[in-house]
Design an enzyme around this catalytic site. Structure first.
Site, mmCIF file in Angstrom:
data_model
loop_
_atom_site.group_PDB
_atom_site.id
_atom_site.type_symbol
_atom_site.label_atom_id
_atom_site.label_comp_id
_atom_site.label_asym_id
_atom_site.label_seq_id
_atom_site.Cartn_x
_atom_site.Cartn_y
_atom_site.Cartn_z
ATOM 1 N N CYS A 106 -16.558 -7.384 6.395
ATOM 2 C CA CYS A 106 -16.512 -7.687 7.986
ATOM 3 C C CYS A 106 -16.795 -6.375 8.818
ATOM 4 C CB CYS A 106 -15.229 -8.316 8.588
ATOM 5 S SG CYS A 106 -14.002 -7.113 8.576
ATOM 6 N N CYS A 125 -14.982 -2.670 0.006
ATOM 7 C CA CYS A 125 -13.833 -2.902 0.276
ATOM 8 C C CYS A 125 -13.305 -4.097 -0.251
ATOM 9 C CB CYS A 125 -13.808 -3.233 1.893
ATOM 10 S SG CYS A 125 -14.497 -4.766 2.393
ATOM 11 N N CYS A 171 -13.932 -0.669 6.521
ATOM 12 C CA CYS A 171 -12.882 -0.032 5.301
ATOM 13 C C CYS A 171 -13.612 0.693 4.338
ATOM 14 C CB CYS A 171 -12.085 -1.298 4.835
ATOM 15 S SG CYS A 171 -11.070 -2.047 6.193
ATOM 16 N N LYS A 187 -5.437 8.025 12.172
ATOM 17 C CA LYS A 187 -5.724 8.711 11.052
ATOM 18 C C LYS A 187 -6.078 10.109 11.155
ATOM 19 C CE LYS A 187 -7.467 4.110 9.060
ATOM 20 N NZ LYS A 187 -8.556 3.381 8.776
ATOM 21 N N ARG A 226 0.961 -1.275 -0.036
ATOM 22 C CA ARG A 226 0.072 0.115 -0.041
ATOM 23 C C ARG A 226 0.976 1.133 0.084
ATOM 24 N NH1 ARG A 226 -4.064 0.529 4.751
ATOM 25 N NH2 ARG A 226 -5.288 -1.199 4.006
ATOM 26 N N CYS A 248 -8.288 -10.127 1.698
ATOM 27 C CA CYS A 248 -8.193 -9.810 3.172
ATOM 28 C C CYS A 248 -8.232 -10.999 4.069
ATOM 29 C CB CYS A 248 -9.423 -8.832 3.223
ATOM 30 S SG CYS A 248 -9.525 -8.369 5.138
ATOM 31 N N LYS A 298 -2.987 2.101 14.887
ATOM 32 C CA LYS A 298 -3.116 3.015 13.803
ATOM 33 C C LYS A 298 -3.573 4.435 14.134
ATOM 34 C CE LYS A 298 -6.050 0.232 11.399
ATOM 35 N NZ LYS A 298 -6.814 -0.288 10.760
ATOM 36 N N ARG A 313 -1.276 7.337 9.724
ATOM 37 C CA ARG A 313 -1.431 6.705 8.301
ATOM 38 C C ARG A 313 -1.731 7.959 7.186
ATOM 39 N NH1 ARG A 313 -3.795 1.603 8.344
ATOM 40 N NH2 ARG A 313 -2.775 0.466 9.932
HETATM 41 FE FE1 SRM Z 1 -9.148 -0.901 6.712
HETATM 42 C C1 SRM Z 1 -7.871 -3.609 8.414
HETATM 43 C C2 SRM Z 1 -8.428 -2.699 3.666
HETATM 44 C C3 SRM Z 1 -9.735 1.859 4.989
HETATM 45 C C4 SRM Z 1 -10.733 0.135 9.339
HETATM 46 N N1 SRM Z 1 -7.933 -2.779 6.079
HETATM 47 C C5 SRM Z 1 -7.691 -3.791 6.795
HETATM 48 C C6 SRM Z 1 -6.869 -4.692 6.186
HETATM 49 C C7 SRM Z 1 -5.270 -4.358 5.937
HETATM 50 C C8 SRM Z 1 -6.890 -6.177 6.600
HETATM 51 C C9 SRM Z 1 -6.113 -6.727 7.593
HETATM 52 O O1 SRM Z 1 -5.934 -6.074 8.785
HETATM 53 O O2 SRM Z 1 -5.632 -7.862 7.481
HETATM 54 C C10 SRM Z 1 -7.618 -4.862 5.016
HETATM 55 C C11 SRM Z 1 -6.676 -5.105 3.592
HETATM 56 C C12 SRM Z 1 -7.410 -5.800 2.611
HETATM 57 C C13 SRM Z 1 -6.991 -6.045 1.212
HETATM 58 O O3 SRM Z 1 -6.915 -7.360 0.802
HETATM 59 O O4 SRM Z 1 -6.493 -5.091 0.633
HETATM 60 C C14 SRM Z 1 -7.970 -3.131 4.782
HETATM 61 N N2 SRM Z 1 -8.788 -0.431 4.643
HETATM 62 C C15 SRM Z 1 -8.514 -1.240 3.621
HETATM 63 C C16 SRM Z 1 -8.720 -0.439 2.341
HETATM 64 C C17 SRM Z 1 -7.892 -1.065 1.116
HETATM 65 C C18 SRM Z 1 -10.222 -0.444 1.898
HETATM 66 C C19 SRM Z 1 -10.696 0.132 0.485
HETATM 67 O O5 SRM Z 1 -11.713 -0.575 -0.091
HETATM 68 O O6 SRM Z 1 -10.066 0.918 -0.095
HETATM 69 C C20 SRM Z 1 -8.389 1.023 2.830
HETATM 70 C C21 SRM Z 1 -7.038 1.401 2.789
HETATM 71 C C22 SRM Z 1 -7.011 2.919 3.115
HETATM 72 C C23 SRM Z 1 -5.628 3.417 2.792
HETATM 73 O O7 SRM Z 1 -5.482 3.703 1.702
HETATM 74 O O8 SRM Z 1 -5.025 3.602 3.950
HETATM 75 C C24 SRM Z 1 -9.185 0.925 4.356
HETATM 76 N N3 SRM Z 1 -10.087 0.705 7.203
HETATM 77 C C25 SRM Z 1 -10.270 1.788 6.474
HETATM 78 C C26 SRM Z 1 -11.210 2.636 6.539
HETATM 79 C C27 SRM Z 1 -11.853 3.599 6.223
HETATM 80 C C28 SRM Z 1 -11.143 5.044 6.285
HETATM 81 O O9 SRM Z 1 -10.265 5.130 7.186
HETATM 82 O O10 SRM Z 1 -11.445 6.026 5.840
HETATM 83 C C29 SRM Z 1 -11.643 1.990 8.017
HETATM 84 C C30 SRM Z 1 -12.304 2.748 8.972
HETATM 85 C C31 SRM Z 1 -12.026 4.056 9.755
HETATM 86 C C32 SRM Z 1 -11.182 3.523 11.024
HETATM 87 O O11 SRM Z 1 -9.925 3.129 10.961
HETATM 88 O O12 SRM Z 1 -11.768 3.413 12.038
HETATM 89 C C33 SRM Z 1 -10.751 0.866 8.222
HETATM 90 N N4 SRM Z 1 -9.176 -1.641 8.479
HETATM 91 C C34 SRM Z 1 -10.028 -1.268 9.611
HETATM 92 C C35 SRM Z 1 -9.803 -2.020 10.758
HETATM 93 C C36 SRM Z 1 -10.843 -1.476 11.960
HETATM 94 C C37 SRM Z 1 -9.689 -0.705 12.777
HETATM 95 C C38 SRM Z 1 -10.476 -0.780 14.274
HETATM 96 O O13 SRM Z 1 -10.329 0.391 14.832
HETATM 97 O O14 SRM Z 1 -11.013 -1.771 14.633
HETATM 98 C C39 SRM Z 1 -9.070 -2.981 10.295
HETATM 99 C C40 SRM Z 1 -8.760 -4.119 11.383
HETATM 100 C C41 SRM Z 1 -7.574 -3.882 12.036
HETATM 101 O O15 SRM Z 1 -6.708 -2.863 11.771
HETATM 102 O O16 SRM Z 1 -7.162 -4.773 12.744
HETATM 103 C C42 SRM Z 1 -8.712 -2.906 8.876
HETATM 104 FE FE1 SF4 Z 2 -11.166 -6.729 5.112
HETATM 105 FE FE2 SF4 Z 2 -13.052 -6.167 6.812
HETATM 106 FE FE3 SF4 Z 2 -11.461 -4.140 5.754
HETATM 107 FE FE4 SF4 Z 2 -13.249 -5.295 4.282
HETATM 108 S S1 SF4 Z 2 -13.867 -4.349 5.968
HETATM 109 S S2 SF4 Z 2 -11.157 -4.892 3.732
HETATM 110 S S3 SF4 Z 2 -13.249 -7.593 4.926
HETATM 111 S S4 SF4 Z 2 -10.900 -5.839 7.193
#
Ligand code: SRM
Ligand code: SF4
Length: 579
Positions: free
Chosen positions: A474, A429, A478, A210, A76, A435, A208, A145
């Site tokens: 899930c 997502c 994201c 943000k 990324r 993922c 993380k 981030r």
């Molecule tokens: Fe996310 C984890 C993809 C934006 C909340 N996110 C992940 C992981 C890395 C899975 C993992 O931990 O094993 C995913 C990778 C999947 C893959 O195969 O690519 C993933 N997140 C994404 C992306 C690619 C989704 C997308 O459709 O674009 C986004 C990447 C953004 C970037 O360029 O940095 C992405 N993730 C978000 C957002 C939305 C936002 O920030 O605008 C959120 C919700 C906001 C927040 O952070 O609260 C988000 N991602 C999470 C979480 C839950 C965090 C928490 O507080 O519990 C996880 C799980 C974790 O971190 O353990 C996670």
């Molecule tokens: Fe993976 Fe859940 Fe984030 Fe979708 S919402 S990319 S399933 S961690």
């Protein structure tokens, strides 16, 4: 002190501390034949922008055959404000054919991801990103981030300033360890010292962090969803200052009511000169007080829950040397997706291209990757990634805009004006097969779910009515499902929770409307609500606004019945006619 803080710190804290500032044994494992990194190094890799994954489509089959997982990596990039050049984009595109999925993906935070990177290509992929003067450093991991801001190249002073500020915050909070340069760019090794990370220390953040910067009038970045937000308040040609928003976050866990999604709260108004320091100080409070025992509770929102807003403000005031003024009361912001053709204030134009779920590839009659490559080569536009997984092509003349539109159409790419509102604002997502946390499909399923809803909405005369639909595999949030009009959140294969009632402006959370709905029943579950919206909505009323109005029983002949669901703060709701 919370009960948690008397317990032992999480394993990841140990990994960070023992890592010699993010080095671990990453360089050695990269050189070795080992198919994968061990758990400690897999955690460290995230700080370098790399996730160790496996191809879940073949996981069972390989297990049955006695084979191990098919390890591959997601890489990324962190791109402040989503801004890059056509030359940089083309360099990234050159890398795509090396990777299993032959695609790039524009993310919901203005980043780019490569999926299916094999271990043998990992080092060269990261190095090539660096040669193009972009970086993967701190795209993931327990650090600040990617810093987001409105990508529109309106060339007015507000936008230019916000983009510069996003870059300044990103530079200020980027890890200082030389590990990244040693491992991926073969720079000389330096002895690690106590002061190598003056801000982060040897344990970095608890998790993380943000940050996003929005304009008071346009919340296209969803500023209330992040740990830290700045809402810019204009005054004539200048920026008067920022409302400082803290402790938003959308991740939660099914059946764990102590985890929750929350919108950020406005804590103070600050002057423009203090913006970088203000964000650094919020991050420092999180660094010093965030939960390092239970990673599920390691976000600023849980600290705010413990301290309350006044408690947070009091602690925060000790970290800054500038005055905290009362927040400015703001009107509800709009949210502009910036798609289609617009005039910049320097007289040139930009065109916002819709990319379904951010996936840039050639498939099914839509040759998005080829279209973008051709445009970049021929016209060399500026490139800006949007918070809705789309891309703006900027700094073009009128004739070039016409050429862009023609090239997109020639490659089967639909222009914004051809899309229904539901599709245009939809996001999903990645989920399966990459993922590791996915419980159900998302990106691969969403286009057909949108097809089904589009048919229903067209039947009801709602094709162009404002509607955001989002899906995740899930509950981690994201694609920011909990601020959408409608969202589907994966529970298990082919089963989703249905949420309703958020707003495009990102200022309201959706409710859990129906639990455990199969994919094929999604439209039927929402049909009564859509029919009511079609008949009873007022002019321009979004589905989320309409639904919220239904909740006011005196005004409506609809009744919402419900009981507390397992997800705290959300109520399980059913829509019934009062007769
Ligand atoms: Fe996310 C984890 C993809 C934006 C909340 N996110 C992940 C992981 C890395 C899975 C993992 O931990 O094993 C995913 C990778 C999947 C893959 O195969 O690519 C993933 N997140 C994404 C992306 C690619 C989704 C997308 O459709 O674009 C986004 C990447 C953004 C970037 O360029 O940095 C992405 N993730 C978000 C957002 C939305 C936002 O920030 O605008 C959120 C919700 C906001 C927040 O952070 O609260 C988000 N991602 C999470 C979480 C839950 C965090 C928490 O507080 O519990 C996880 C799980 C974790 O971190 O353990 C996670
Ligand atoms: Fe993976 Fe859940 Fe984030 Fe979708 S919402 S990319 S399933 S961690």
């Amino acid at each position: 002190m919370s009960e948690d803080q008397n317990k032992a710190e999480s394993k990841v804290e140990g990994h960070k501390k023992a890592s010699r500032h993010l080095r671990g044994a990453i360089a050695e494992t990269l050189r070795a034949d080992a198919p994968a990194f061990d758990e400690a190094d897999a955690n460290l890799l995230k700080f370098h922008g790399v996730y160790q994954q496996d191809d879940r489509d073949v996981r069972q089959e390989r297990r049955k055959a006695g084979l191990g997982e098919k390890t591959m990596f997601m890489v990324r990039l962190a791109i402040p404000g989503g801004a890059l050049t056509a030359e940089q984009y083309l360099r990234l595109d050159d890398l795509v054919d090396r990777h299993e999925f032959r695609s790039m993906r524009a993310t919901t935070r203005q980043g780019i991801q490569f999926h299916g990177v094999l271990k043998r290509d990992l080092k060269e992929t990261v190095a090539a990103v660096n040669r193009s003067l972009l970086t993967t450093l701190s795209a993931c991991g327990d650090v600040e981030r990617n810093v987001m801001t409105c990508p529109a190249p309106l060339a007015d002073r507000d936008h230019v300033r916000l983009q510069a500020l996003a870059g300044a915050i990103a530079r200020d909070l980027r890890p200082q360890s030389k590990a990244y340069f040693e491992i991926w760019l073969d720079e000389d090794k330096v002895a690690t010292t106590e002061t190598e990370e003056p801000f982060y220390g040897d344990r970095y953040l608890p998790r993380k962090f943000k940050t996003g910067i929005a304009l008071a009038s346009d919340n296209c970045i969803d500023v209330y969803s992040y740990d830290c937000g700045l809402v810019a308040i204009p005054e004539g040609p200048a920026i008067r200052g920022f409302n400082l928003v803290i402790a938003g976050g959308l991740g939660m866990t099914h059946n764990k009511p102590d985890t929750f999604a929350a919108l950020g709260r406005t804590v103070a108004f600050i002057e423009p000169a203090h913006a970088v320091e203000a964000v650094r100080a919020v991050c420092a409070v999180f660094r010093d007080y965030g939960n390092r025992v239970d990673r599920r509770h390691a976000r600023l929102k849980y600290l705010l829950e413990q301290w309350g807003l006044d408690g947070f403000r009091e602690a925060y005031a000790r970290y800054v040397n500038f005055p905290l003024h009362p927040p400015v009361v703001l009107a509800e912001p709009a949210c502009d997706d910036h798609l289609g053709t617009h005039r910049q204030s320097d007289g040139r134009y930009f065109h916002g291209v819709y990319i379904e779920n951010g996936r840039i590839l050639d498939a099914d009659g839509c040759r998005m990757r080829s279209a973008l490559r051709t445009i970049m080569r021929e016209l060399r536009p500026g490139v800006r990634l949007t918070p809705h997984q789309n891309m703006l092509l900027t700094d073009l003349t009128e004739a070039q805009i016409a050429r862009v539109e023609a090239l997109l159409r020639d490659h089967g790419v639909r222009l914004a004006g051809d899309l229904s509102a539901a599709r245009r604002f939809s996001m999903a997502c990645p989920a399966l097969p990459t993922c590791g946390l996915a419980m159900s499909e998302s990106e691969r399923l969403m286009p057909s779910v949108v097809d089904a809803f589009e048919a229903e909405l067209t039947r009801l005369g709602l094709r162009d009515a404002p509607l955001t639909m989002r899906m995740t595999g899930c509950p981690n949030g994201c694609s920011r499902p909990y601020t959408a009009d409608i969202a589907f959140v994966g529970r298990k294969p082919d089963v989703y929770h249905v949420y309703v009632g958020g707003s495009l402006s990102g200022t309201r959370m959706a409710d859990l409307f129906a639990a455990d709905i199969s994919t094929e029943a999604l439209v039927a579950t929402l049909r009564p609500l859509l029919e009511a919206w079609s008949r009873e909505r007022s002019v321009g009323e979004s589905l989320g606004d309409f639904y919220q109005r239904l909740l006011a029983p005196a005004e409506s002949r609809w009744k919402i019945t419900g009981k507390e669901d397992e997800t705290r703060g959300l109520v399980r709701l059913r829509l019934e006619s009062r007769g």
